[in-house]
Design a protein around this motif. Structure first.
Motif, PDB file in Angstrom:
ATOM      1  N   ASN A  28      -6.553   6.742   0.242  1.00 22.41           N
ATOM      2  CA  ASN A  28      -5.775   7.449   1.259  1.00 22.41           C
ATOM      3  C   ASN A  28      -5.117   8.695   0.690  1.00 22.41           C
ATOM      4  O   ASN A  28      -5.063   9.749   1.349  1.00 22.41           O
ATOM      5  CB  ASN A  28      -4.718   6.516   1.856  1.00 22.41           C
ATOM      6  CG  ASN A  28      -5.324   5.449   2.754  1.00 22.41           C
ATOM      7  OD1 ASN A  28      -6.398   5.638   3.319  1.00 22.41           O
ATOM      8  ND2 ASN A  28      -4.635   4.330   2.894  1.00 22.41           N
ATOM      9  N   ASP A  54     -15.164  -3.677  -3.088  1.00 20.90           N
ATOM     10  CA  ASP A  54     -14.251  -4.575  -3.810  1.00 20.90           C
ATOM     11  C   ASP A  54     -14.219  -4.096  -5.250  1.00 20.90           C
ATOM     12  O   ASP A  54     -15.240  -4.112  -5.948  1.00 20.90           O
ATOM     13  CB  ASP A  54     -14.760  -6.017  -3.721  1.00 20.90           C
ATOM     14  CG  ASP A  54     -13.905  -7.002  -4.500  1.00 20.90           C
ATOM     15  OD1 ASP A  54     -12.891  -6.580  -5.096  1.00 20.90           O
ATOM     16  OD2 ASP A  54     -14.249  -8.200  -4.524  1.00 20.90           O
ATOM     17  N   ALA A  89     -11.751  -3.539   0.853  1.00 23.97           N
ATOM     18  CA  ALA A  89     -11.434  -2.238   1.442  1.00 23.97           C
ATOM     19  C   ALA A  89     -12.560  -1.760   2.347  1.00 23.97           C
ATOM     20  O   ALA A  89     -13.735  -1.847   1.980  1.00 23.97           O
ATOM     21  CB  ALA A  89     -11.173  -1.219   0.348  1.00 23.97           C
ATOM     22  N   ALA A 120      -9.049   4.717   4.420  1.00 25.51           N
ATOM     23  CA  ALA A 120      -9.412   3.383   3.914  1.00 25.51           C
ATOM     24  C   ALA A 120      -8.426   2.375   4.473  1.00 25.51           C
ATOM     25  O   ALA A 120      -7.235   2.657   4.607  1.00 25.51           O
ATOM     26  CB  ALA A 120      -9.399   3.365   2.396  1.00 25.51           C
ATOM     27  N   LYS A 121      -8.924   1.195   4.815  1.00 26.17           N
ATOM     28  CA  LYS A 121      -8.099   0.142   5.401  1.00 26.17           C
ATOM     29  C   LYS A 121      -8.456  -1.202   4.768  1.00 26.17           C
ATOM     30  O   LYS A 121      -9.600  -1.418   4.353  1.00 26.17           O
ATOM     31  CB  LYS A 121      -8.323   0.071   6.911  1.00 26.17           C
ATOM     32  CG  LYS A 121      -7.960   1.349   7.656  1.00 26.17           C
ATOM     33  CD  LYS A 121      -8.297   1.246   9.137  1.00 26.17           C
ATOM     34  CE  LYS A 121      -7.960   2.536   9.875  1.00 26.17           C
ATOM     35  NZ  LYS A 121      -8.285   2.465  11.317  1.00 26.17           N
ATOM     36  N   PRO A 122      -7.485  -2.104   4.715  1.00 26.82           N
ATOM     37  CA  PRO A 122      -7.796  -3.445   4.196  1.00 26.82           C
ATOM     38  C   PRO A 122      -8.557  -4.281   5.220  1.00 26.82           C
ATOM     39  O   PRO A 122      -8.366  -4.136   6.432  1.00 26.82           O
ATOM     40  CB  PRO A 122      -6.420  -4.052   3.911  1.00 26.82           C
ATOM     41  CG  PRO A 122      -5.464  -3.277   4.744  1.00 26.82           C
ATOM     42  CD  PRO A 122      -6.053  -1.921   4.985  1.00 26.82           C
ATOM     43  N   ASP A 148      -4.830  -2.787  10.450  1.00 27.08           N
ATOM     44  CA  ASP A 148      -4.308  -1.418  10.543  1.00 27.08           C
ATOM     45  C   ASP A 148      -3.186  -1.350  11.565  1.00 27.08           C
ATOM     46  O   ASP A 148      -2.747  -2.371  12.103  1.00 27.08           O
ATOM     47  CB  ASP A 148      -5.429  -0.420  10.872  1.00 27.08           C
ATOM     48  CG  ASP A 148      -6.126  -0.708  12.199  1.00 27.08           C
ATOM     49  OD1 ASP A 148      -5.536  -1.419  13.042  1.00 27.08           O
ATOM     50  OD2 ASP A 148      -7.254  -0.221  12.398  1.00 27.08           O
ATOM     51  N   ILE A 176      -6.929   1.100  -2.008  1.00 25.64           N
ATOM     52  CA  ILE A 176      -6.780   1.695  -0.674  1.00 25.64           C
ATOM     53  C   ILE A 176      -5.749   2.819  -0.701  1.00 25.64           C
ATOM     54  O   ILE A 176      -5.950   3.886  -0.105  1.00 25.64           O
ATOM     55  CB  ILE A 176      -6.400   0.603   0.345  1.00 25.64           C
ATOM     56  CG1 ILE A 176      -7.592  -0.332   0.568  1.00 25.64           C
ATOM     57  CG2 ILE A 176      -5.941   1.219   1.670  1.00 25.64           C
ATOM     58  CD1 ILE A 176      -7.259  -1.612   1.289  1.00 25.64           C
ATOM     59  N   ILE A 195       0.849  -1.201   0.000  1.00 25.79           N
ATOM     60  CA  ILE A 195       0.000   0.000   0.000  1.00 25.79           C
ATOM     61  C   ILE A 195       0.879   1.244   0.000  1.00 25.79           C
ATOM     62  O   ILE A 195       0.629   2.208  -0.752  1.00 25.79           O
ATOM     63  CB  ILE A 195      -0.943   0.000   1.219  1.00 25.79           C
ATOM     64  CG1 ILE A 195      -1.890  -1.204   1.166  1.00 25.79           C
ATOM     65  CG2 ILE A 195      -1.753   1.294   1.272  1.00 25.79           C
ATOM     66  CD1 ILE A 195      -2.744  -1.376   2.420  1.00 25.79           C
ATOM     67  N   VAL A 221     -13.970   1.638   3.792  1.00 27.49           N
ATOM     68  CA  VAL A 221     -13.889   3.055   3.431  1.00 27.49           C
ATOM     69  C   VAL A 221     -14.638   3.853   4.494  1.00 27.49           C
ATOM     70  O   VAL A 221     -15.858   3.725   4.638  1.00 27.49           O
ATOM     71  CB  VAL A 221     -14.485   3.306   2.034  1.00 27.49           C
ATOM     72  CG1 VAL A 221     -14.272   4.759   1.620  1.00 27.49           C
ATOM     73  CG2 VAL A 221     -13.868   2.363   1.000  1.00 27.49           C
ATOM     74  N   ASN A 244      -7.220  -4.261  -4.882  1.00 29.49           N
ATOM     75  CA  ASN A 244      -7.834  -3.614  -3.717  1.00 29.49           C
ATOM     76  C   ASN A 244      -6.824  -2.902  -2.824  1.00 29.49           C
ATOM     77  O   ASN A 244      -7.155  -1.893  -2.202  1.00 29.49           O
ATOM     78  CB  ASN A 244      -8.648  -4.637  -2.931  1.00 29.49           C
ATOM     79  CG  ASN A 244      -9.962  -4.971  -3.614  1.00 29.49           C
ATOM     80  OD1 ASN A 244     -10.536  -4.139  -4.317  1.00 29.49           O
ATOM     81  ND2 ASN A 244     -10.447  -6.183  -3.430  1.00 29.49           N
ATOM     82  N   LEU A 245      -5.590  -3.384  -2.741  1.00 33.66           N
ATOM     83  CA  LEU A 245      -4.570  -2.661  -1.984  1.00 33.66           C
ATOM     84  C   LEU A 245      -4.192  -1.362  -2.701  1.00 33.66           C
ATOM     85  O   LEU A 245      -3.954  -0.328  -2.067  1.00 33.66           O
ATOM     86  CB  LEU A 245      -3.339  -3.533  -1.758  1.00 33.66           C
ATOM     87  CG  LEU A 245      -3.552  -4.786  -0.884  1.00 33.66           C
ATOM     88  CD1 LEU A 245      -2.263  -5.593  -0.788  1.00 33.66           C
ATOM     89  CD2 LEU A 245      -4.071  -4.431   0.505  1.00 33.66           C
TER      90      LEU A 245
END
Length: 654
Positions: free
Chosen positions: A367, A412, A401, A373-375, A436, A363, A293, A403, A359-360
């Protein structure tokens, strides 16, 4: 079949015997007359086949490169009805890690025995008919079909699998889709590794024994003995009910083994069984996850500055625009997994990647746009539920993700035809873990509370000559129902026509609307001919044609696991039947209504002398019903099948 979990039971030495029965002693190719002449299985006379025995053995073998695990399997099946030919198709999966290590399947033997004119005919498998197939980038399989399977045939196979992967010793599934008379698993452990196991659906073994092997072994001059653990189940019923579940693997009787500790021969130990906190921390530091990321930030910032106009938008609209950009410009290659397999630069240049890469990267873009946003790691429905008590990396196989807008949502970017703030159905599987920098573990529910609707309006115009119906059908679907229709049909009018021919009859016209507008309902309009039933002076018509549910797949007397409908769904129907001249209504079915905590069902008939009006709906108020609600849901499904497929009868006036 009750799910049972044996929490953190270390397979260190213990000696116990629950049942003092003997293990089955069999040899490949040696059959009894009873097996050949067996015509049915007395404990399930409806079974078209039965597993006579299934025996697996695992042991640690010495090699020049150290230890490997050797797994052998020997299985014999009796076929009563050759229509059960699916059980003669054998697949043996094996794993390739992508970094040079692979499992090896070898020494496959298979033979079919059939009694013809009181003579035993033996047909061996030709090894040229064993095929190797790639399932995905990590899994392959050997595949073959038993030759010459007839009514009454007995066939068996055996093979060896060698694996360098110690983390999971081969698991064992005791239950099959047909009954199993005898299933045995023997695990020979060395004292340098401890494992935990989960026994799913098993209350008690018919035979269980743990003992010290008789002969000595040595490693670097250190002598030791194997610990031998044997588990046996007998007369195991078939796993018959696969309707409305996440994955068979969540409920079938099986044992899963996972390493918990390494004991070094020179002294010292290392805990392998992690915690979710430690796993979270490891993921954030992993070069193909958390660091990916950060590596993507530079590329993400450039795209935002050069390709996206986000000024003046609130965070929700910014997020929507970024998600739609990623969906449009980066293609999913069909591969699951939560780790990236190519660099960010390669991904950006190819515009294609696996789930993690897409998806990474998403994210990172969110950001960079100032949106938190976090996985979230999860296990897809086919992969099985996450065993919360077992924080192992491999129990999750997907990343999406989170959000944090107002309101927050999950997304996704790999799937087309979905609104930006909805997950694919395959991801709706209980819980996911937010990854996180914080130490607190945060689980997020993945089950959708979003209601999805399919509305079907049917106009019957009866031809005065043929007395068949010229049917006008309008179908409108929302949310997941719309997604399923978009994803399945791909707006291909020929595919739509071929599918709905079975629901209506010959279709002449197909039109669609809003296929590319995922936030809107998807509409399909059809015009076709429905063949009415004509009996002497009567016309027999199904108001809703063949659109309602026509079969109840819940057939067991009782069920110990949930009924999973994936999401909350409702079907609404309306039909008008114009009564042709010289005809009158002979009879109309009774109205019906029920509304409770589980379901809402309504069905109403009206007749003004010229037109018959039928309105109905059924709505499942939950996406998942617990086992104690099974009987009621089964009854309601029967009601839907019976009520919504009733006929209207018109009678000719003399």
């Amino acid at each position: 079949m009750k799910h049972k979990q044996i929490s953190s039971l270390i397979l260190s030495l213990f000696i116990t015997s629950l049942v003092h029965s003997q293990k089955l002693d069999v040899k490949f190719g040696e059959f009894s007359r009873e097996e050949i002449k067996m015509s049915s299985y007395e404990k399930d006379t409806t079974a078209k086949a039965v597993v006579l025995f299934d025996i697996g053995k695992t042991s640690f073998m010495d090699t020049d490169r150290g230890y490997i695990i050797k797994f052998t399997r020997h299985k014999r099946i009796k076929i009563f009805d050759k229509t059960a030919s699916e059980f003669a198709e054998i697949t043996i999966p094996y794993y390739v890690d992508g970094y040079g290590k692979t499992e090896i399947v070898k020494n496959i033997k298979a033979v079919t025995f059939t009694l013809e004119n009181n003579n035993l005919i033996e047909t061996k498998l030709d090894h040229s008919n064993i095929y190797d197939e790639q399932i995905n980038e990590r899994w392959h399989q050997k595949k073959f079909v038993f030759p010459d399977v007839q009514d009454g045939s007995v066939f068996e196979f055996t093979y060896e699998l060698e694996t360098p992967f110690f983390f999971n010793i081969p698991d064992w599934t005791f239950q099959d889709k047909i009954p199993t008379i005898y299933s045995e698993y023997e695990a020979r452990m060395i004292p340098f590794y401890d494992y935990v196991f989960i026994a799913q659906g098993i209350k008690k073994f018919d035979y269980q024994l743990s003992e010290i092997a008789g002969s000595d072994r040595s490693y670097r001059g250190i002598k030791f003995k194997d610990y031998v653990h044997t588990y046996v189940l007998k007369d195991i019923p078939a796993f018959k009910d696969e309707s409305y579940i996440t994955s068979v693997n969540d409920y079938i009787m099986k044992m899963d083994f996972q390493m918990s500790k390494v004991k070094y021969p020179t002294g010292g130990t290392k805990d392998i069984m992690s915690t979710w906190t430690a796993l979270n921390e490891a993921l954030m530091k992993h070069k193909n996850f958390g660091k990916y990321i950060k590596s993507a930030s530079r590329y993400a910032k450039k795209i935002i500055e050069e390709d996206l106009q986000l000024g003046g938008l609130n965070n929700t609209l910014k997020a929507q625009k970024i998600i739609e950009y990623v969906k449009l410009h980066f293609s999913w290659n069909g591969s699951h997994g939560k780790y990236a397999h190519q660099t960010v630069k390669e991904f950006v240049n190819k515009h294609e990647g696996n789930v993690a890469e897409i998806n990474l990267f998403l994210i990172a873009m969110l950001n960079e746009a100032g949106i938190e946003a976090k996985p979230i790691i999860l296990s897809t429905r086919s992969h099985g539920k996450i065993p919360i008590d077992y924080p192992f990396d491999h129990v999750t196989n997907y990343v999406i993700a989170f959000v944090n807008t107002s309101p927050a949502f999950l997304t996704d970017a790999t799937k087309d035809h979905l609104p930006y703030n909805m997950l694919p159905v395959k991801c709706l599987n209980e819980k996911g873990l937010i990854v996180d920098e914080e130490e607190d573990i945060k689980w997020v529910s993945l089950n959708s509370q979003l209601e999805s609707l399919e509305k079907i309006n049917i106009q019957h115009n009866i031809d005065s000559l043929t007395l068949n119906t010229k049917a006008l059908v309008a179908i409108q679907s929302t949310n997941y129902e719309a997604y399923q229709n978009r994803d399945f049909f791909e707006n291909d009018t020929l595919k739509i026509k071929n599918y709905y021919d079975a629901k209506i009859g010959e279709i002449n016209i197909v039109k669609t609307r809003a296929f590319d507008k995922e936030m809107h309902p998807y509409a399909i309009n059809l015009k076709g001919t429905y063949q009415t039933e004509q009996l002497i002076n009567k016309l027999i018509i199904k108001p809703f044609l063949n659109f309602p549910l026509d079969k109840n797949n819940l057939t067991l007397k009782e069920r110990s696991y949930p009924v999973d409908f994936e999401y909350i769904k409702e079907k609404q129907f309306s039909a008008t039947i114009k009564i042709p001249k010289k005809y009158k209504t002979n009879s109309l079915p009774e109205n019906y209504s029920i509304d409770n905590d589980l379901i809402n069902i309504n069905l109403n008939y009206a007749n003004n002398g010229e037109t018959i009006f039928v309105i109905g709906n059924y709505k499942f108020k939950k996406s998942i019903y617990v086992a104690s609600e099974y009987d009621r849901i089964k009854t309601y499904l029967n009601t839907i099948v019976n009520k919504f497929n009733q006929y209207v009868v018109l009678e000719k006036i003399e």
